[in-house]
Design a protein around this motif. Structure first.
Motif, PDB file in Angstrom:
ATOM      1  N   ASN A   1     131.557  99.721   6.874  1.00  0.00           N
ATOM      2  CA  ASN A   1     130.362  99.070   6.343  1.00  0.00           C
ATOM      3  C   ASN A   1     130.786  97.812   5.593  1.00  0.00           C
ATOM      4  OD1 ASN A   1     128.036  98.277   5.003  1.00  0.00           O
ATOM      5  ND2 ASN A   1     127.551 100.314   4.209  1.00  0.00           N
ATOM      6  N   SER A   2     131.135  96.778   6.350  1.00  0.00           N
ATOM      7  CA  SER A   2     131.682  95.568   5.734  1.00  0.00           C
ATOM      8  C   SER A   2     130.640  94.793   4.940  1.00  0.00           C
ATOM      9  CB  SER A   2     132.294  94.664   6.803  1.00  0.00           C
ATOM     10  OG  SER A   2     131.355  94.374   7.815  1.00  0.00           O
ATOM     11  N   GLY A   3     129.355  94.956   5.242  1.00  0.00           N
ATOM     12  CA  GLY A   3     128.305  94.279   4.489  1.00  0.00           C
ATOM     13  C   GLY A   3     127.908  95.005   3.219  1.00  0.00           C
ATOM     14  N   ARG A   4     128.386  96.267   3.089  1.00  0.00           N
ATOM     15  CA  ARG A   4     128.116  97.105   1.915  1.00  0.00           C
ATOM     16  C   ARG A   4     126.632  97.398   1.728  1.00  0.00           C
ATOM     17  NH1 ARG A   4     132.854  97.863   2.724  1.00  0.00           N
ATOM     18  NH2 ARG A   4     134.516  97.788   1.130  1.00  0.00           N
ATOM     19  N   TYR A   5     125.905  97.547   2.835  1.00  0.00           N
ATOM     20  CA  TYR A   5     124.524  98.022   2.755  1.00  0.00           C
ATOM     21  C   TYR A   5     124.509  99.415   2.148  1.00  0.00           C
ATOM     22  CZ  TYR A   5     119.964  99.789   4.262  1.00  0.00           C
ATOM     23  OH  TYR A   5     118.706 100.341   4.299  1.00  0.00           O
ATOM     24  N   SER A   6     123.523  99.689   1.292  1.00  0.00           N
ATOM     25  CA  SER A   6     123.427 101.006   0.661  1.00  0.00           C
ATOM     26  C   SER A   6     121.973 101.416   0.536  1.00  0.00           C
ATOM     27  CB  SER A   6     124.079 100.987  -0.724  1.00  0.00           C
ATOM     28  OG  SER A   6     123.961 102.250  -1.341  1.00  0.00           O
ATOM     29  N   ASN A   7     121.662 102.601   1.066  1.00  0.00           N
ATOM     30  CA  ASN A   7     120.311 103.132   0.999  1.00  0.00           C
ATOM     31  C   ASN A   7     120.423 104.642   0.791  1.00  0.00           C
ATOM     32  OD1 ASN A   7     117.740 104.168   1.482  1.00  0.00           O
ATOM     33  ND2 ASN A   7     117.281 102.674   3.100  1.00  0.00           N
ATOM     34  N   PRO A   8     120.272 105.126  -0.449  1.00  0.00           N
ATOM     35  CA  PRO A   8     120.428 106.565  -0.717  1.00  0.00           C
ATOM     36  C   PRO A   8     119.509 107.435   0.139  1.00  0.00           C
ATOM     37  CG  PRO A   8     120.418 105.338  -2.773  1.00  0.00           C
ATOM     38  CD  PRO A   8     120.053 104.360  -1.688  1.00  0.00           C
ATOM     39  N   ALA A   9     118.304 106.952   0.439  1.00  0.00           N
ATOM     40  CA  ALA A   9     117.395 107.743   1.277  1.00  0.00           C
ATOM     41  C   ALA A   9     117.956 107.888   2.692  1.00  0.00           C
ATOM     42  CB  ALA A   9     116.016 107.092   1.306  1.00  0.00           C
ATOM     43  N   LEU A  10     118.552 106.820   3.203  1.00  0.00           N
ATOM     44  CA  LEU A  10     119.173 106.892   4.523  1.00  0.00           C
ATOM     45  C   LEU A  10     120.382 107.817   4.499  1.00  0.00           C
ATOM     46  CD1 LEU A  10     119.271 105.829   7.470  1.00  0.00           C
ATOM     47  CD2 LEU A  10     120.800 104.031   6.642  1.00  0.00           C
ATOM     48  N   GLN A  47     114.484 109.288  13.182  1.00  0.00           N
ATOM     49  CA  GLN A  47     113.886 108.824  11.932  1.00  0.00           C
ATOM     50  C   GLN A  47     114.820 107.843  11.225  1.00  0.00           C
ATOM     51  OE1 GLN A  47     112.535 112.017   9.321  1.00  0.00           O
ATOM     52  NE2 GLN A  47     111.937 113.252  11.092  1.00  0.00           N
ATOM     53  N   ALA A  48     116.092 108.149  11.260  1.00  0.00           N
ATOM     54  CA  ALA A  48     117.070 107.265  10.621  1.00  0.00           C
ATOM     55  C   ALA A  48     117.122 105.913  11.326  1.00  0.00           C
ATOM     56  CB  ALA A  48     118.449 107.920  10.615  1.00  0.00           C
ATOM     57  N   VAL A  49     117.048 105.911  12.646  1.00  0.00           N
ATOM     58  CA  VAL A  49     117.011 104.659  13.405  1.00  0.00           C
ATOM     59  C   VAL A  49     115.813 103.818  12.974  1.00  0.00           C
ATOM     60  CG1 VAL A  49     116.684 103.671  15.702  1.00  0.00           C
ATOM     61  CG2 VAL A  49     118.294 105.558  15.386  1.00  0.00           C
ATOM     62  N   GLN A  50     114.657 104.470  12.814  1.00  0.00           N
ATOM     63  CA  GLN A  50     113.456 103.757  12.377  1.00  0.00           C
ATOM     64  C   GLN A  50     113.631 103.207  10.962  1.00  0.00           C
ATOM     65  OE1 GLN A  50     110.210 103.516  14.311  1.00  0.00           O
ATOM     66  NE2 GLN A  50     110.359 101.801  12.868  1.00  0.00           N
ATOM     67  N   MET A  51     114.242 103.983  10.084  1.00  0.00           N
ATOM     68  CA  MET A  51     114.456 103.540   8.709  1.00  0.00           C
ATOM     69  C   MET A  51     115.360 102.309   8.662  1.00  0.00           C
ATOM     70  SD  MET A  51     115.941 105.730   5.445  1.00  0.00           S
ATOM     71  CE  MET A  51     114.640 106.957   5.567  1.00  0.00           C
ATOM     72  N   VAL A  52     116.405 102.314   9.454  1.00  0.00           N
ATOM     73  CA  VAL A  52     117.309 101.162   9.511  1.00  0.00           C
ATOM     74  C   VAL A  52     116.574  99.927  10.004  1.00  0.00           C
ATOM     75  CG1 VAL A  52     119.331 100.222  10.704  1.00  0.00           C
ATOM     76  CG2 VAL A  52     119.404 102.545   9.768  1.00  0.00           C
ATOM     77  N   ALA A  53     115.747 100.109  11.039  1.00  0.00           N
ATOM     78  CA  ALA A  53     114.997  98.977  11.589  1.00  0.00           C
ATOM     79  C   ALA A  53     113.990  98.437  10.577  1.00  0.00           C
ATOM     80  CB  ALA A  53     114.297  99.398  12.871  1.00  0.00           C
ATOM     81  N   ASP A  54     113.288  99.329   9.893  1.00  0.00           N
ATOM     82  CA  ASP A  54     112.279  98.895   8.931  1.00  0.00           C
ATOM     83  C   ASP A  54     112.897  98.116   7.777  1.00  0.00           C
ATOM     84  OD1 ASP A  54     110.343 100.127  10.453  1.00  0.00           O
ATOM     85  OD2 ASP A  54     110.209 101.921   9.174  1.00  0.00           O
ATOM     86  N   ASP A  55     114.094  98.516   7.362  1.00  0.00           N
ATOM     87  CA  ASP A  55     114.743  97.867   6.226  1.00  0.00           C
ATOM     88  C   ASP A  55     115.632  96.701   6.663  1.00  0.00           C
ATOM     89  OD1 ASP A  55     114.975  97.794   3.432  1.00  0.00           O
ATOM     90  OD2 ASP A  55     116.905  98.832   3.486  1.00  0.00           O
ATOM     91  N   VAL A  56     115.731  96.472   7.966  1.00  0.00           N
ATOM     92  CA  VAL A  56     116.604  95.420   8.510  1.00  0.00           C
ATOM     93  C   VAL A  56     117.985  95.498   7.851  1.00  0.00           C
ATOM     94  CG1 VAL A  56     116.641  93.031   9.330  1.00  0.00           C
ATOM     95  CG2 VAL A  56     114.488  94.012   8.569  1.00  0.00           C
ATOM     96  N   ALA A  57     118.550  96.690   7.899  1.00  0.00           N
ATOM     97  CA  ALA A  57     119.872  96.903   7.305  1.00  0.00           C
ATOM     98  C   ALA A  57     120.929  96.064   8.021  1.00  0.00           C
ATOM     99  CB  ALA A  57     120.237  98.383   7.389  1.00  0.00           C
ATOM    100  N   ARG A  75     114.066  89.980   7.510  1.00  0.00           N
ATOM    101  CA  ARG A  75     113.111  90.086   8.621  1.00  0.00           C
ATOM    102  C   ARG A  75     112.856  88.717   9.240  1.00  0.00           C
ATOM    103  NH1 ARG A  75     109.235  93.447   6.248  1.00  0.00           N
ATOM    104  NH2 ARG A  75     110.603  95.155   6.839  1.00  0.00           N
ATOM    105  N   ALA A  76     112.789  87.685   8.397  1.00  0.00           N
ATOM    106  CA  ALA A  76     112.578  86.325   8.911  1.00  0.00           C
ATOM    107  C   ALA A  76     113.736  85.907   9.815  1.00  0.00           C
ATOM    108  CB  ALA A  76     112.427  85.345   7.748  1.00  0.00           C
ATOM    109  N   LEU A  77     114.955  86.160   9.368  1.00  0.00           N
ATOM    110  CA  LEU A  77     116.112  85.786  10.177  1.00  0.00           C
ATOM    111  C   LEU A  77     116.108  86.534  11.517  1.00  0.00           C
ATOM    112  CD1 LEU A  77     118.878  85.707   7.413  1.00  0.00           C
ATOM    113  CD2 LEU A  77     117.721  83.749   8.485  1.00  0.00           C
ATOM    114  N   SER A  78     115.673  87.782  11.497  1.00  0.00           N
ATOM    115  CA  SER A  78     115.615  88.560  12.732  1.00  0.00           C
ATOM    116  C   SER A  78     114.546  88.022  13.681  1.00  0.00           C
ATOM    117  CB  SER A  78     115.336  90.032  12.397  1.00  0.00           C
ATOM    118  OG  SER A  78     115.299  90.817  13.567  1.00  0.00           O
TER     119      SER A  78
END
Length: 524
Positions: free
Chosen positions: A448-457, A479-489, A301-304
């Motif tokens: 998914n080159s960064g290998r982000y993983s969120n089972p809820a997403l 809702q999924a868009v919001q989840m990605v934004a909140d987690d700064v995926a 979040r800081a980097l963003s």
């Protein structure tokens, strides 16, 4: 007449004379990014797809504004929640004269997720298909594991190959031309990696013969060289028009410009694949950190918050981009109006870093392609300066796309600048391919080159793509868009405005998916 106009006119005259002498209508394209293969299933990257779509067709396709239309399939219908039936176009021939049939589609669906050494393939498009049924040569029934309302949309991303040419063939056989037999408007002639693809018109094309007998599809990666090639008359059309050249080209009477708001997001992808040391992250004394800092959402979040997106769009991109907080522009299916571009707040960024245990910051290297997206290396340098101001001392390593793509796919970078074009015009394409947990068996997360993983997403995405009711599916996607934004995926930067420049006398139908196609180029 100005010297510049004279140069353009003289170049156009040279090209016209050459075309008349050869008795052929030749179109020469100068593309800003290279195709890495002719194999249409090797790499889900726009330059590869742009070239492949000249040679191969898909069951369905998109028009310039990302609206679905028939391709090799004349029609399609849901037979049940888990069964789609496609009626194929009769009379279609492969370039070698053989008949196109449903068996070729069945072979293709089996090949797509199993291409060796693919840096990011197309398996996500066919991931729900469990069985292919062929009632007759022109009928195809696709059985799915669950309801898949987007299957006709996804099939637009699957180039159909000929079983008789492709069975047992490797990617190298496409590059040599041995397996590059399609049903498309152009036939393969030659491929010189990093240089050009040469194509010849398919006079028996089911959609009608093209106006261009020959297409010389050149890769001109340097911005200045690409503009110069257009102005000198060496090429007829260029894409990825450098933002610094746009004002001049718009004033030039012998040049026309085509533009459209694109579907490509430029974003930063942190590495989630390591819990311990990162290869390009250290403390301020150059010592490796014991733990990957990107696993802390406060750091992400800081980097963003440290990024001034408005400045990137207006100054670095010179008005050819829009600041973004998600991966699709307003008006597209799944866009969430409650997720704006993050604010520029360096003070809050510093506080978050301190909370995360980095009051003095740290050091990192940001990797970026140098020749893939408009302004890619310049954008990375600007982000690096913004991060350095909050104490994250950042160096940039910008490398050619041909090297960058493979290294990124192997997770060699700690954080990278990259792009994603949602060619389906809706939100699930990115959720499945770049934000879904990497899982080849489930054909998810291929890019998914960064290998982000969120089972809820992942679970939310699965619910969304299996929801038949359009309004209900869109709410789930939002809702999924919001989840990605909140987690700064990912860290969204901006969405590109796509630009093409061409010699006067040509017309290009600007495409939201940024494809550069001879098939969309016509005499004015």
């Amino acid at each position: 007449m100005t010297a510049l106009a004279g140069t353009v006119l003289a170049g156009a005259a040279r090209r016209a004379r050459a075309g008349q002498a050869g008795g052929a209508a030749v179109l020469t394209i100068g593309a800003g990014a290279p195709a890495t293969s002719i194999d249409p299933h090797f790499y889900n990257a726009s330059p590869n797809i742009s070239v492949a779509q000249h040679i191969f067709d898909s069951l369905t396709t998109f028009d310039a504004r990302a609206r679905l239309k028939p391709g090799l399939a004349e029609s399609w219908r849901p037979v049940s929640e888990t069964l789609w039936e496609f009626r194929l176009r009769p009379g279609v021939k492969w370039h070698d004269g053989r008949d196109f049939t449903a068996d070729d589609v069945a072979f293709t669906i089996g090949r797509v997720p199993n291409v060796p050494n693919s840096p990011g393939g197309f398996g996500g498009y066919v991931r729900t298909i469990t069985r292919v049924e062929i009632p007759d040569p022109l009928t195809l029934r696709l059985h799915t594991a669950a309801a898949d309302p987007l299957l006709p949309v996804n099939m637009a991303g699957v180039s159909i190959v000929a079983r008789h040419a492709a069975e047992g063939a490797a990617t190298e056989d496409y590059n040599s031309g041995k397996a590059a037999i399609g049903t498309g408007p152009y036939r393969f002639v030659s491929f010189r990696p990093g240089d050009r693809v040469e194509l010849l018109r398919n006079d028996r094309y089911w959609g009608g013969a093209e106006p261009w007998e020959k297409v010389d599809y050149r890769f001109i990666l340097n911005d200045g060289a690409r503009t110069a090639a257009l102005l000198s008359g060496d090429v007829d059309l260029i894409d990825q028009v450098p933002s610094s050249d746009l004002p001049r080209l718009k004033r030039e009477p012998r040049i026309d410009i085509a533009q459209i708001q694109g579907l490509r997001l430029i974003y930063l992808a942190p590495d989630f694949s390591r819990t311990g040391e990162e290869p390009f992250v250290t403390d301020n004394e150059g010592r490796k950190l014991a733990r990957n800092p990107f696993l802390d959402v406060r750091v992400r979040r800081a980097l963003s918050l440290a990024i001034n997106r408005q400045a990137l769009a207006e100054r670095v991109m010179e008005g050819t981009a829009q600041p973004a907080g998600q991966w699709l522009p307003p008006g597209t299916f799944g866009y969430n109006p409650d997720v704006p571009a993050p604010p520029y707040d360096p003070e809050q960024a510093r506080r978050l870093l301190a909370e995360a245990g980095f009051p003095q910051g740290f050091r990192l290297t940001l990797h970026s392609p140098s020749d893939r997206y408009p302004g890619d290396a310049r954008t990375a340098q600007a982000v690096a300066q913004m991060w350095t101001r909050i104490g994250v001392r950042t160096e940039v390593e910008a490398i050619p796309w041909a090297s960058f793509a493979g290294r990124s796919a192997r997770q060699e970078f700690s954080i990278r600048l990259i792009g994603w074009g949602s060619q389906t015009g809706e939100a699930s394409y990115a959720l499945v391919n770049i934000l879904g947990t990497y899982d080849p068996a489930k054909r998810r997360g291929a890019s998914n080159s960064g290998r982000y993983s969120n089972p809820a997403l992942d679970a939310l995405t699965e619910r969304a793509v299996a929801t038949l009711d359009d309004p209900a599916r869109e709410r789930l996607l939002q809702q999924a868009v919001q989840m990605v934004a909140d987690d700064v995926a990912i860290i969204p930067l901006h969405e590109l405005v796509n630009s093409w420049a061409m010699r006067r006398g040509l017309r290009y139908e600007a495409r939201m998916d940024e494809r550069t196609m001879a098939t969309h180029t016509r005499p004015a």
